[in-house]
Design a protein around this motif. Structure first.
Motif, mmCIF file in Angstrom:
data_model
loop_
_atom_site.group_PDB
_atom_site.id
_atom_site.type_symbol
_atom_site.label_atom_id
_atom_site.label_comp_id
_atom_site.label_asym_id
_atom_site.label_seq_id
_atom_site.Cartn_x
_atom_site.Cartn_y
_atom_site.Cartn_z
ATOM 1 N N PRO A 160 0.796 -1.238 0.000
ATOM 2 C CA PRO A 160 0.000 0.000 0.000
ATOM 3 C C PRO A 160 0.825 1.284 0.000
ATOM 4 O O PRO A 160 0.306 2.346 -0.364
ATOM 5 C CB PRO A 160 -0.838 -0.112 1.282
ATOM 6 C CG PRO A 160 -0.152 -1.141 2.123
ATOM 7 C CD PRO A 160 0.486 -2.090 1.171
ATOM 8 N N LEU A 161 2.087 1.225 0.388
ATOM 9 C CA LEU A 161 2.917 2.426 0.384
ATOM 10 C C LEU A 161 3.488 2.748 -0.991
ATOM 11 O O LEU A 161 4.106 3.798 -1.179
ATOM 12 C CB LEU A 161 4.062 2.292 1.395
ATOM 13 C CG LEU A 161 3.663 2.282 2.878
ATOM 14 C CD1 LEU A 161 4.881 2.112 3.756
ATOM 15 C CD2 LEU A 161 2.924 3.579 3.242
ATOM 16 N N ILE A 162 3.290 1.855 -1.942
ATOM 17 C CA ILE A 162 3.775 2.097 -3.300
ATOM 18 C C ILE A 162 2.644 2.712 -4.115
ATOM 19 O O ILE A 162 1.528 2.182 -4.147
ATOM 20 C CB ILE A 162 4.266 0.790 -3.951
ATOM 21 C CG1 ILE A 162 5.414 0.210 -3.124
ATOM 22 C CG2 ILE A 162 4.718 1.038 -5.394
ATOM 23 C CD1 ILE A 162 5.882 -1.143 -3.597
ATOM 24 N N SER A 163 2.901 3.831 -4.761
ATOM 25 C CA SER A 163 1.846 4.529 -5.493
ATOM 26 C C SER A 163 1.368 3.708 -6.686
ATOM 27 O O SER A 163 2.115 2.899 -7.236
ATOM 28 C CB SER A 163 2.348 5.896 -5.982
ATOM 29 O OG SER A 163 3.259 5.733 -7.061
ATOM 30 N N ALA A 289 10.450 -3.136 -2.824
ATOM 31 C CA ALA A 289 9.060 -3.438 -2.465
ATOM 32 C C ALA A 289 9.007 -4.604 -1.482
ATOM 33 O O ALA A 289 8.223 -4.593 -0.513
ATOM 34 C CB ALA A 289 8.258 -3.757 -3.728
ATOM 35 N N LYS A 290 9.849 -5.596 -1.719
ATOM 36 C CA LYS A 290 9.909 -6.744 -0.804
ATOM 37 C C LYS A 290 10.353 -6.298 0.587
ATOM 38 O O LYS A 290 9.784 -6.723 1.603
ATOM 39 C CB LYS A 290 10.871 -7.786 -1.372
ATOM 40 C CG LYS A 290 11.101 -9.001 -0.484
ATOM 41 C CD LYS A 290 12.060 -9.969 -1.148
ATOM 42 C CE LYS A 290 12.355 -11.160 -0.255
ATOM 43 N NZ LYS A 290 13.246 -12.143 -0.921
ATOM 44 N N TRP A 291 11.347 -5.423 0.632
ATOM 45 C CA TRP A 291 11.857 -4.979 1.924
ATOM 46 C C TRP A 291 10.788 -4.241 2.719
ATOM 47 O O TRP A 291 10.703 -4.402 3.949
ATOM 48 C CB TRP A 291 13.078 -4.073 1.725
ATOM 49 C CG TRP A 291 13.714 -3.660 3.017
ATOM 50 C CD1 TRP A 291 14.640 -4.356 3.745
ATOM 51 C CD2 TRP A 291 13.451 -2.453 3.747
ATOM 52 N NE1 TRP A 291 14.982 -3.656 4.885
ATOM 53 C CE2 TRP A 291 14.257 -2.486 4.911
ATOM 54 C CE3 TRP A 291 12.625 -1.356 3.531
ATOM 55 C CZ2 TRP A 291 14.254 -1.458 5.850
ATOM 56 C CZ3 TRP A 291 12.613 -0.331 4.469
ATOM 57 C CH2 TRP A 291 13.426 -0.377 5.612
ATOM 58 N N LEU A 292 9.952 -3.448 2.047
ATOM 59 C CA LEU A 292 8.882 -2.741 2.759
ATOM 60 C C LEU A 292 8.001 -3.710 3.537
ATOM 61 O O LEU A 292 7.558 -3.413 4.652
ATOM 62 C CB LEU A 292 8.023 -1.950 1.771
ATOM 63 C CG LEU A 292 8.596 -0.649 1.223
ATOM 64 C CD1 LEU A 292 7.667 -0.079 0.168
ATOM 65 C CD2 LEU A 292 8.821 0.368 2.344
ATOM 66 N N THR A 293 7.742 -4.863 2.954
ATOM 67 C CA THR A 293 6.893 -5.862 3.609
ATOM 68 C C THR A 293 7.657 -6.661 4.655
ATOM 69 O O THR A 293 7.201 -6.834 5.795
ATOM 70 C CB THR A 293 6.307 -6.823 2.558
ATOM 71 O OG1 THR A 293 5.475 -6.087 1.660
ATOM 72 C CG2 THR A 293 5.489 -7.931 3.207
ATOM 73 N N GLU A 294 8.829 -7.167 4.278
ATOM 74 C CA GLU A 294 9.544 -8.105 5.131
ATOM 75 C C GLU A 294 10.236 -7.436 6.309
ATOM 76 O O GLU A 294 10.446 -8.068 7.350
ATOM 77 C CB GLU A 294 10.569 -8.874 4.294
ATOM 78 C CG GLU A 294 9.961 -9.725 3.174
ATOM 79 C CD GLU A 294 9.076 -10.831 3.707
ATOM 80 O OE1 GLU A 294 9.411 -11.397 4.771
ATOM 81 O OE2 GLU A 294 8.052 -11.124 3.065
#
Length: 353
Positions: A160-163, A289-294
């Motif tokens: 959700p933080l990615i536009s 993007a993966k890092w934002l989640t993990e």
């Protein structure tokens, strides 16, 4: 940072292993995969994994990292591996003891030539027979393996933080590249590559030689992936101590240095320069993007093995820096900047090759 108890355990264990009294000094926390500890008076550093970027258990991860140092040793641009300290209860991920390189960060465009020469030396190393390449990764189809990595990470673009414009643009570029890149890579032979060639992983010695000091993801694949990783904006601005942006002319010059240093090795890879550059960039931004989640997940149990990007593994200052880089790289202005660069490079390289 290692806790006081962890530091004491490390010192005691290394004193027993090396059979000498030691004074140790933990270096600043600069990476998401390792702590580094200087063994004063020995000329050695202890590289202590926080996790395995290769998704391996502690013992297999050490074996992979040791193989990276051993396989690249003959190039003359990597530290010497002294010994492997295998995992114990006190040191659950174990450690590698490696030569400490005296040098300064590769923090200027002026250092790119030395980095490219170092990469050419690594790429020129003899390639073993397929059966002798383990434990290093050596996919039957390196391109499909790389596309598979990027596609797996692209699932995280729905964060959700990615536009929405960023998400849509990156997915579109990956789909388009997947259709066009096979032709550019047809017939390419894999060589030993670093797969982690951003400038922050190099030190520049007093003689001007670039030394790759972080070796943990080497594999047999295509050299242009390293050339991209060394010169992309998402690489040259990644490290807190080695951050700079390259002009278009400086990027082109870096590639020209590699072509000259690689000699006859270079020719087959020229057509893959730009498409593999885009693929490496897509790997980088989908990893973000993966890092934002993990990264917001709890830290795994000590020595559990596998990837663990939890923020709890690293100092707060490092996490703040990584978050700033991730936000920048996933922002539309930066995406537009990289795409414009790719278009220009395509025009510059395509007519001559």
């Amino acid at each position: 940072m290692l806790s006081a108890q962890e530091s004491a355990n490390l010192r005691l264990y290394l004193e027993q292993a090396l059979q000498c009294d030691l004074k140790i000094c933990q270096l600043d926390d600069k990476g998401l995969a390792h702590w580094h500890v200087r063994l004063e008076g020995t000329g050695l550093l202890a590289r202590i994994p926080k996790q395995s970027q290769m998704g391996l258990g502690p013992r297999d991860n050490l074996a992979y990292e040791a193989a990276c140092f051993q396989r690249a040793a003959a190039c003359g641009h990597v530290p010497r591996l002294d010994r492997v300290i295998y995992p114990t209860d006190q040191l659950p991920w174990g450690a590698l003891l490696v030569e400490e390189i005296t040098g300064s960060p590769a923090n200027s465009p002026d250092h790119m030539a030395a980095i490219m020469q170092a990469l050419a030396a690594i790429h020129a190393l003899p390639v073993p027979l397929v059966r002798a390449r383990a434990p290093l990764l050596s996919a039957t189809d390196p391109l499909e393996a790389m596309l598979g990595l990027v596609r797996a990470q692209a699932a995280y673009l729905d964060h959700p933080l990615i536009s929405e414009p960023s998400r849509r643009t990156l997915k579109m570029r990956l789909e388009k590249l997947s259709q066009t890149i096979p032709q550019a890579c047809d017939g390419l032979e894999p060589r030993l590559i670093t797969f982690d060639a951003h400038p922050g992983n190099f030190l520049i010695t007093p003689t001007g030689k670039a030394v790759l000091v972080d070796l943990e993801k080497l594999r047999y694949s295509y050299p242009p992936l390293d050339l991209a990783h060394a010169t992309l904006y998402t690489s040259t601005t990644w490290d807190v101590d080695a951050s700079f942006a390259l002009s278009m002319a400086q990027v082109v010059h870096a590639y020209e240095v590699w072509i000259s240093a690689a000699g006859t090795l270079a020719a087959p890879y020229l057509a893959g320069f730009v498409p593999l550059r885009e693929l490496m960039w897509l790997w980088s931004v989908t990893w973000c993007a993966k890092w934002l989640t993990e990264s917001v997940k709890p830290k795994q149990a000590s020595g559990a093995g596998g990837e663990d990007w939890s923020q709890a593994n690293s100092d707060a200052a490092l996490i703040q820096h990584v978050r700033s880089r991730v936000d920048d790289y996933l922002a539309m202005p930066t995406i537009h900047q990289v795409l414009a660069e790719l278009n220009t490079l395509d025009r510059l390289f395509a007519p001559a090759h």
